[in-house]
Structures are given as C-alpha cells and as structure tokens.
Write a protein that holds these residues in place. Sequence first.
Motif, PDB file in Angstrom:
ATOM      1  N   PRO A  87       0.829  -1.202   0.000  1.00 47.02           N
ATOM      2  CA  PRO A  87       0.000   0.000   0.000  1.00 47.02           C
ATOM      3  C   PRO A  87       0.871   1.262   0.000  1.00 47.02           C
ATOM      4  N   GLY A  88       0.535   2.179  -0.883  1.00 46.03           N
ATOM      5  CA  GLY A  88       1.277   3.433  -0.955  1.00 46.03           C
ATOM      6  C   GLY A  88       2.614   3.342  -1.651  1.00 46.03           C
ATOM      7  N   GLU A  89       2.935   2.195  -2.268  1.00 42.98           N
ATOM      8  CA  GLU A  89       4.218   2.010  -2.928  1.00 42.98           C
ATOM      9  C   GLU A  89       4.050   1.868  -4.440  1.00 42.98           C
ATOM     10  N   VAL A  90       5.149   2.108  -5.146  1.00 46.95           N
ATOM     11  CA  VAL A  90       5.198   1.823  -6.578  1.00 46.95           C
ATOM     12  C   VAL A  90       6.395   0.921  -6.845  1.00 46.95           C
ATOM     13  N   GLY A 130      13.875   5.483 -13.704  1.00 41.76           N
ATOM     14  CA  GLY A 130      13.296   4.329 -14.375  1.00 41.76           C
ATOM     15  C   GLY A 130      11.865   4.587 -14.776  1.00 41.76           C
ATOM     16  N   VAL A 131      11.117   3.507 -14.918  1.00 42.61           N
ATOM     17  CA  VAL A 131       9.729   3.564 -15.381  1.00 42.61           C
ATOM     18  C   VAL A 131       8.838   2.852 -14.371  1.00 42.61           C
ATOM     19  N   VAL A 132       7.737   3.507 -13.981  1.00 45.66           N
ATOM     20  CA  VAL A 132       6.793   2.880 -13.055  1.00 45.66           C
ATOM     21  C   VAL A 132       6.227   1.612 -13.705  1.00 45.66           C
ATOM     22  N   ASP A 133       6.312   0.526 -12.963  1.00 49.01           N
ATOM     23  CA  ASP A 133       5.966  -0.796 -13.498  1.00 49.01           C
ATOM     24  C   ASP A 133       4.690  -1.355 -12.876  1.00 49.01           C
ATOM     25  N   ALA A 134       4.400  -0.952 -11.625  1.00 54.03           N
ATOM     26  CA  ALA A 134       3.196  -1.428 -10.935  1.00 54.03           C
ATOM     27  C   ALA A 134       2.884  -0.465  -9.803  1.00 54.03           C
ATOM     28  N   GLY A 145      -1.603   9.981  -8.561  1.00 53.69           N
ATOM     29  CA  GLY A 145      -0.648  10.933  -9.108  1.00 53.69           C
ATOM     30  C   GLY A 145       0.458  10.315  -9.927  1.00 53.69           C
ATOM     31  N   LEU A 146       0.543   8.992  -9.961  1.00 51.95           N
ATOM     32  CA  LEU A 146       1.522   8.275 -10.772  1.00 51.95           C
ATOM     33  C   LEU A 146       0.793   7.181 -11.533  1.00 51.95           C
ATOM     34  N   ALA A 147       1.322   6.805 -12.695  1.00 53.21           N
ATOM     35  CA  ALA A 147       0.699   5.769 -13.521  1.00 53.21           C
ATOM     36  C   ALA A 147       1.770   4.849 -14.071  1.00 53.21           C
ATOM     37  N   VAL A 148       1.359   3.614 -14.366  1.00 52.79           N
ATOM     38  CA  VAL A 148       2.268   2.673 -15.003  1.00 52.79           C
ATOM     39  C   VAL A 148       2.757   3.273 -16.326  1.00 52.79           C
ATOM     40  N   GLY A 149       4.058   3.227 -16.543  1.00 54.56           N
ATOM     41  CA  GLY A 149       4.648   3.803 -17.740  1.00 54.56           C
ATOM     42  C   GLY A 149       5.273   5.166 -17.526  1.00 54.56           C
ATOM     43  N   ASP A 150       5.007   5.805 -16.368  1.00 48.28           N
ATOM     44  CA  ASP A 150       5.603   7.112 -16.089  1.00 48.28           C
ATOM     45  C   ASP A 150       7.119   6.981 -15.929  1.00 48.28           C
ATOM     46  N   GLU A 151       7.849   7.902 -16.535  1.00 51.02           N
ATOM     47  CA  GLU A 151       9.294   7.975 -16.331  1.00 51.02           C
ATOM     48  C   GLU A 151       9.551   8.819 -15.090  1.00 51.02           C
ATOM     49  N   ALA A 170       5.540   5.863  -2.756  1.00 56.08           N
ATOM     50  CA  ALA A 170       5.264   6.800  -3.846  1.00 56.08           C
ATOM     51  C   ALA A 170       5.655   8.218  -3.485  1.00 56.08           C
ATOM     52  N   VAL A 171       5.696   8.536  -2.189  1.00 51.22           N
ATOM     53  CA  VAL A 171       6.019   9.888  -1.761  1.00 51.22           C
ATOM     54  C   VAL A 171       7.475  10.235  -2.048  1.00 51.22           C
ATOM     55  N   LEU A 172       8.299   9.246  -2.386  1.00 46.47           N
ATOM     56  CA  LEU A 172       9.710   9.484  -2.690  1.00 46.47           C
ATOM     57  C   LEU A 172       9.988   9.488  -4.194  1.00 46.47           C
ATOM     58  N   VAL A 173       8.935   9.487  -4.995  1.00 47.45           N
ATOM     59  CA  VAL A 173       9.063   9.377  -6.449  1.00 47.45           C
ATOM     60  C   VAL A 173       8.490  10.631  -7.113  1.00 47.45           C
ATOM     61  N   VAL A 174       9.215  11.179  -8.094  1.00 44.66           N
ATOM     62  CA  VAL A 174       8.728  12.344  -8.840  1.00 44.66           C
ATOM     63  C   VAL A 174       8.981  12.113 -10.331  1.00 44.66           C
ATOM     64  N   PRO A 175       8.232  12.789 -11.199  1.00 44.70           N
ATOM     65  CA  PRO A 175       8.456  12.642 -12.646  1.00 44.70           C
ATOM     66  C   PRO A 175       9.867  13.052 -13.042  1.00 44.70           C
ATOM     67  N   LYS A 176      10.433  12.337 -13.976  1.00 42.62           N
ATOM     68  CA  LYS A 176      11.759  12.659 -14.487  1.00 42.62           C
ATOM     69  C   LYS A 176      11.689  13.908 -15.356  1.00 42.62           C
ATOM     70  N   PRO A 177      12.573  14.879 -15.138  1.00 47.82           N
ATOM     71  CA  PRO A 177      12.598  16.042 -16.036  1.00 47.82           C
ATOM     72  C   PRO A 177      12.779  15.604 -17.486  1.00 47.82           C
TER      73      PRO A 177
END
Length: 344
Positions: free
Chosen positions: A27-30, A65-69, A76-82, A104-111
């Motif tokens: 829960p709460g992880e990617v 990397g790329v969000v896988d699950a 705020g994040l989706a599978v396939g997001d860089e 997920a709170v430690l993950v942000v979109p890649k510039p």
Amino acid sequence: MRVITQRAFGGVEQLVEEDWPLPVPGPGEVRVRIRAASFNPVDVLFRRGGFGGQLPQVLGRDLSGVVDALGEGVTGLAVGDEVLCYRGGQGSNGSHAEYTCVPAVLVVPKPGRLGFAEAAALPVVALTAWQCVTRARVRKGEAVFVAGGAGGVGSMAIQLLRHFGASPILTTAGSDASAEYLVKHLGVEPGRVVRYRGRTPEQLLADVLAMNGGRLVPVALDFVGGAMKELCFAVAAVDGRVVSIVEEPADSSFNLWDETRSPLILRSLEFHFIQLGARARYAPRETWKVYREQLETLSWFVEEGALRPPAVSTVGPLSAATAREAHRLLEEGRVQGKLVMECG
C-alpha cells in the motif's frame, strides 16, 4: 530479477550478483523498473558495515526508471511514467538492481530534458546540496567556501549558491582534473580554486583569505571531512555558519568543545550537520513529503535550465564487476561528478 548484493561486510569482493524474486508493491508504494542507478560515497560506508544493518543488502540510494506497478492507494503516478527516486533506505531493495518498490512519496516525474543516466545522478546529491545551502541561510552577496566542490554534492551546491546570489564562491581542488571540472563545467573563477595538495593548514587558510580580500567567510560547506572540515571552521568569520555532511571518527583529534581553541566557541559559530536519510529513518512517514517537495523544486530548476545534474560517468551495465569498479573509484577519490550504472 538481478540484484547486486552482499552477504558479508567488507571489501569490494563482497559485492556479488544474485537472482531475487520480483518485489510486490505494498500500500502506498510503486514498483519501478530501474533504467539507471548512481553510486554515492555512503554506499562504500554501508558496504564496509559502517552503519550496521541486516544482510544480505542491496545498496543504492537513487535511481531513475519507469513505473511498473502501483500499490493500493497510489495516486498521481501511472504505469509507464518515467520517474526519478530517492530511496532513503525505504523499500524492498536498493537501486543496484533491475526493480525496486518504494513509497510513492519518494518518487517524482523525471525532467523531460534529462536522460535516465543524468536523472539517476540527481536525487541524493541535489537533495543534500539543497538542504545544506538552505540550512546555511545563504544570502545574496555573501562569500561561501566549499570544501569538495568537484564532487556530486559540491557540483550541485555551487550551482545553487550561484542561484541564491552568493559571491564570491571559493572551493578546493586536489588535481588538475578537478580544477578543470570546476572551471569549465561549473563556471568557478580560476582564481577562486584552492589547490590543497602539499599545502599546510596555515598555507590553506592564507590562500582562502587571499582569495576573499583578506577576510574570513560568513558560510563554509564541508563535503570532505577531516582536514577540510577543520579548514571550514578556520575560514569561518565571527557568527558564521558551517554545514557538514561528513561524520568524523570517534578518535578524531578535532575537538569542537575545547573552549580554549575551538573556533566554534571562540568565534560564536553555528554548526549544522545534514544527514539526508535521517527523516526517512526516524521521522513519521507523513513527514516524508518534504523529500518530494524538494525534489519537485529541484526538478523545476532543471526543466528551467537553472540547474544541471553533475557530470555523469557511466561505469557499465548492471553487474558485480561494474559495482566493484565504482566502489574502487570512490575509495580512491578519483570521481568528478557522479558514477552511474545502466540497469536496463
């Protein structure tokens, strides 16, 4: 999945490649399919057992990397997001692997303007530099001395100092390569680079004073430790601020509490220590959003062209040999910018 792990503390020979089960996000992880991961000096300390911990362990604190699950409740994040990520010690395994699960709170979109290797070099050093510069409350027009400007954290700190208007920025170099990196990559004036090889502490103090018009500096940032930490205290003016990220051994001869000779006491200095992972380890989970907020700010600086990642050297693909070589280079102090491993 493949991981680089260790089952005993010690030298680089302890780093080995193994197959581990694919982690499942809670829960709460990617789960992130790692494309690149960087190496930091703290990895060497963890490998040696300097912070203890349970074995086996997979090292690596930052990645892209790329969000896988997605785990339950993630928004705020989706599978396939860089993405890029600061692990902070929290997750299924370190970044020197093919996959990892992290909050997920430690993950942000890649510039968008960064490749995966550049993005992987950013989180730890950018966050650390941001916290050091902001903790020091650097103001426009203040002179700042940076011990270790050519390293990963130093590379980011110098850029942030320039953004906040610090002037002049003085820093150190131990080799021609480091001096060239500081001048050509970071824009430091050649006359503001202190060459410390073969110089006594007294000579180094005189060098810094000469570069700052005979004056001590309001702010000193220590990214090296040891003799360089002592130099930071020596060059700090009355009521100055010293910030360090390097702990000293218990038997260090530098005693900050000796009222007869400690510059901390004699010059009424402030001293701050930045331990980036302290919040992730000791503070409530609901406070971890600070990491994401700071990473989002830094990513915005990157997108606007106001901040560049440190220079990246790709050591090789995901393998024990690559990890061992990166650790050797870190131990030898032959790194300008950041070392990165390609993981996929």
